[in-house]
Design an enzyme around this catalytic site. Structure first.
Site, PDB file in Angstrom:
ATOM      1  N   GLY A  11       0.850  -1.204   0.000  1.00 55.09           N
ATOM      2  CA  GLY A  11       0.000   0.000   0.000  1.00 55.09           C
ATOM      3  C   GLY A  11       0.878   1.244   0.000  1.00 55.09           C
ATOM      4  O   GLY A  11       1.887   1.292   0.687  1.00 55.09           O
ATOM      5  N   ARG A  72       0.981  -5.022  -5.217  1.00 59.39           N
ATOM      6  CA  ARG A  72       1.298  -6.217  -4.426  1.00 59.39           C
ATOM      7  C   ARG A  72       1.477  -7.331  -5.456  1.00 59.39           C
ATOM      8  O   ARG A  72       0.510  -7.796  -6.034  1.00 59.39           O
ATOM      9  CB  ARG A  72       0.155  -6.515  -3.441  1.00 59.39           C
ATOM     10  CG  ARG A  72      -0.015  -5.403  -2.399  1.00 59.39           C
ATOM     11  CD  ARG A  72      -1.051  -5.747  -1.346  1.00 59.39           C
ATOM     12  NE  ARG A  72      -1.083  -4.745  -0.292  1.00 59.39           N
ATOM     13  CZ  ARG A  72      -1.980  -3.777  -0.185  1.00 59.39           C
ATOM     14  NH1 ARG A  72      -2.951  -3.685  -1.054  1.00 59.39           N
ATOM     15  NH2 ARG A  72      -1.930  -2.911   0.800  1.00 59.39           N
ATOM     16  N   ASP A 103       5.633  -5.054   5.723  1.00 61.80           N
ATOM     17  CA  ASP A 103       5.917  -6.431   6.068  1.00 61.80           C
ATOM     18  C   ASP A 103       6.102  -7.368   4.855  1.00 61.80           C
ATOM     19  O   ASP A 103       7.116  -8.060   4.723  1.00 61.80           O
ATOM     20  CB  ASP A 103       4.668  -6.842   6.874  1.00 61.80           C
ATOM     21  CG  ASP A 103       4.856  -8.100   7.606  1.00 61.80           C
ATOM     22  OD1 ASP A 103       5.997  -8.367   7.963  1.00 61.80           O
ATOM     23  OD2 ASP A 103       3.848  -8.812   7.808  1.00 61.80           O
ATOM     24  N   THR A 126       4.406   2.171   5.447  1.00 62.95           N
ATOM     25  CA  THR A 126       3.037   1.652   5.563  1.00 62.95           C
ATOM     26  C   THR A 126       2.312   2.455   6.628  1.00 62.95           C
ATOM     27  O   THR A 126       2.889   2.735   7.688  1.00 62.95           O
ATOM     28  CB  THR A 126       2.989   0.148   5.930  1.00 62.95           C
ATOM     29  OG1 THR A 126       1.651  -0.170   6.385  1.00 62.95           O
ATOM     30  CG2 THR A 126       3.968  -0.251   7.022  1.00 62.95           C
ATOM     31  N   ASP A 128       0.184   1.415   8.518  1.00 62.58           N
ATOM     32  CA  ASP A 128      -0.263   0.541   9.617  1.00 62.58           C
ATOM     33  C   ASP A 128       0.668   0.552  10.843  1.00 62.58           C
ATOM     34  O   ASP A 128       0.274   0.112  11.916  1.00 62.58           O
ATOM     35  CB  ASP A 128      -0.398  -0.907   9.119  1.00 62.58           C
ATOM     36  CG  ASP A 128      -1.372  -1.025   7.963  1.00 62.58           C
ATOM     37  OD1 ASP A 128      -2.223  -0.119   7.818  1.00 62.58           O
ATOM     38  OD2 ASP A 128      -1.285  -2.000   7.197  1.00 62.58           O
ATOM     39  N   ASP A 130       3.142  -1.355  11.627  1.00 62.36           N
ATOM     40  CA  ASP A 130       3.126  -2.712  12.185  1.00 62.36           C
ATOM     41  C   ASP A 130       4.406  -3.499  11.906  1.00 62.36           C
ATOM     42  O   ASP A 130       4.352  -4.657  11.517  1.00 62.36           O
ATOM     43  CB  ASP A 130       1.905  -3.476  11.627  1.00 62.36           C
ATOM     44  CG  ASP A 130       1.935  -3.566  10.112  1.00 62.36           C
ATOM     45  OD1 ASP A 130       2.759  -2.869   9.481  1.00 62.36           O
ATOM     46  OD2 ASP A 130       1.150  -4.332   9.546  1.00 62.36           O
ATOM     47  N   ARG A 172      -5.194  -2.723   8.880  1.00 67.54           N
ATOM     48  CA  ARG A 172      -5.133  -4.172   8.657  1.00 67.54           C
ATOM     49  C   ARG A 172      -5.219  -4.903  10.002  1.00 67.54           C
ATOM     50  O   ARG A 172      -6.209  -4.724  10.703  1.00 67.54           O
ATOM     51  CB  ARG A 172      -3.855  -4.549   7.902  1.00 67.54           C
ATOM     52  CG  ARG A 172      -3.956  -5.885   7.183  1.00 67.54           C
ATOM     53  CD  ARG A 172      -2.664  -6.199   6.463  1.00 67.54           C
ATOM     54  NE  ARG A 172      -2.463  -5.356   5.306  1.00 67.54           N
ATOM     55  CZ  ARG A 172      -2.979  -5.581   4.106  1.00 67.54           C
ATOM     56  NH1 ARG A 172      -3.734  -6.624   3.891  1.00 67.54           N
ATOM     57  NH2 ARG A 172      -2.742  -4.785   3.091  1.00 67.54           N
TER      58      ARG A 172
END
Ligand code: F6P
Length: 324
Positions: A11, A72, A103, A126, A128, A130, A172
Site C-alpha cells: 500500500g 502487491r 511487512d 506503511t 499501519d 506494524d 489491517r
C-alpha cells in the site's frame, strides 16, 4: 556501487515521495545513478524502469502517493518471477536495491536475498505502523491526522444530534491508527485487534449511559482488524440491545492514506532515504531503516520477519482511563 534501483511496494504511504527525493540526492552525493522501478516488485519482474534525477523528483516531497506507483506482486512470490527479476537487474546493471514498503515487501526481500547476490536495504512505508524493531513507519502520522480531522468533522454533526458514532479506521491487523485516533479524538471506546472483550466493556458503558439523560454524542473507533468485526457489525449488535441510541457508522477507508504528508513523514522519509543509500554504499544488506527510542537505526529484516510489532502499552493504559 555504480547504479541502484528503488521501488515502492504494498500500500502507498504518505512520505514515500519525500523519501524518493532524498534517495536521489544521496545517490548524487555518492556519485551513484538512481533507477526508479515502477509498480513494486512487478517492475522488477517486467523490467519497468527509468532513471530518477534531481529534476524529475523536484517538489515531490509535498505529494502523497508515490510517483513510482505501487503494487502487491503475485509473480515475485514465485521462483520463476524472481529469476526474471534477476535477469532484469543484470540487464540494467543494478548493484543494489532499496525497497520501500511494509511487512510483505521485506518478506519478499528476505526470500530474494536467499537466492540472489544483489544487496537490499528496506525503508518502512506503511500507514499501519506494524513492523518489528521500529516505533515508526512512514505514512502513519499523516494517516492518523487524516483520521482525526475526519472524525472531528463527524463529531460536529454527531454533537448536533446527540448521536452514537462508530467510526471504522484502517490498519489491517494492527490497532495503531485506531488507538491514536481514539485518544486524539476523545473517543469513549476503541476496538483493537490487540485487545479482547471490548464489546462487553462497550455494552457496559452504554448501559450506564442509557440510564443518564443523553445530552451529548458518543464516539467509538473500530479498527478494521478487530475481533468483533466491522463497524457495521458492531452497530447492528448495539442497535439490537440499545435502540434508544441513534447509532450511525462511518467507514473512513482510503481517505486516510491520501493527501500531502505531514512534517513528520517528510522528515523521517528524507532521513531514512539518506540512511538507506549510505548503508548500501557501505556494503550493508538485509536491513531496514528504523526509529526507536529517539534513535535512527538499522533493523535486521530476517529477525523482523520472525517477530511481531509492539503496541504502545502506555497509550493503551491512557485510553482505558480516558474511556471511563
Ligand atoms: O496496509 C495498508 C492498508 O491501507 C491497510 O490499512 C488496509 O487494510 C489495506 O492497506 C487496504 O488495502 P487496499 O488498498 O489494497 O484496499
Amino acid at each position: 556501487m555504480k547504479r541502484i534501483g528503488v521501488f515502492t511496494s504494498g500500500g502507498d504511504a504518505p512520505g514515500m515521495n519525500a523519501c524518493l527525493r532524498a534517495i536521489v540526492k544521496a545517490c548524487r552525493k555518492a556519485e551513484i545513478e538512481c533507477i526508479g522501478i515502477f509498480e513494486g516488485y512487478n517492475g522488477l519482474v517486467e523490467g519497468l524502469m527509468s532513471p530518477l534525477d534531481v529534476e524529475n523528483t523536484r517538489g515531490i516531497e509535498k505529494r502523497g502517493g508515490t510517483i513510482l506507483k505501487t503494487a502487491r506482486s503475485a509473480e515475485f512470490l514465485t521462483a520463476e518471477g524472481r529469476a526474471r527479476a534477476f535477469e532484469n537487474l543484470k540487464q540494467y546493471e543494478l548493484d543494489g536495491l532499496i525497497a520501500i514498503g511494509g511487512d510483505g515487501t521485506f518478506k519478499g526481500a528476505v526470500q530474494w536475498m536467499e537466492d540472489y547476490p544483489v544487496p537490499v536495504i528496506g525503508i518502512p512505508g506503511t500507514i499501519d505502523n506494524d513492523l518489528h524493531g521500529t516505533e515508526y513507519t512512514l505514512g502513519f502520522d499523516t494517516a492518523v491526522n487524516n483520521a482525526m480531522n475526519a472524525i472531528d468533522k463527524i463529531m460536529d454533526t454527531a454533537e448536533a444530534h446527540n448521536r452514537l458514532f462508530l467510526v471504522e479506521v484502517m490498519g489491517r491487523d494492527s490497532g495503531h491508527i485506531a488507538l491514536n485516533a481514539a485518544v486524539a479524538s476523545g473517543a469513549e471506546a476503541v476496538f483493537l485487534p490487540e485487545k479482547k472483550g471490548e464489546l462487553k466493556e462497550f455494552f457496559h458503558l452504554l448501559n450506564q449511559r442509557s440510564k443518564e439523560p443523553i445530552s451529548h454524542a458518543l464516539l467509538a473507533i473500530v479498527a478494521e482488524g478487530n475481533d468483533e468485526g466491522s463497524a457495521y457489525k458492531v452497530a447492528s449488535r448495539v442497535r439490537a440491545l440499545f435502540p434508544e441510541f441513534d447509532t450511525r457508522v462511518t467507514v473512513l477507508g482510503h481517505v486516510q492514506r491520501g493527501g500531502s504528508p505531514t512534517q513528520r513523514d517528510r522528515v523521517i522519509g528524507a532521513r531514512w532515504g539518506v540512511m538507506a543509500v549510505e548503508a548500501l554504499v557501505k556494503g550493508q544488506s538485509g536491513f531496514y531503516t528504523g526509529f526507536t527510542g529517539g534513535k535512527y537505526q538499522l533493523v535486521s529484516m530476517e529477525k523482523a520477519a520472525k517477530n511481531a510489532y509492539k503496541m504502545d502499552k502506555g497509550l493503551m493504559h491512557a485510553m482505558d482511563i480516558l474511556s471511563e
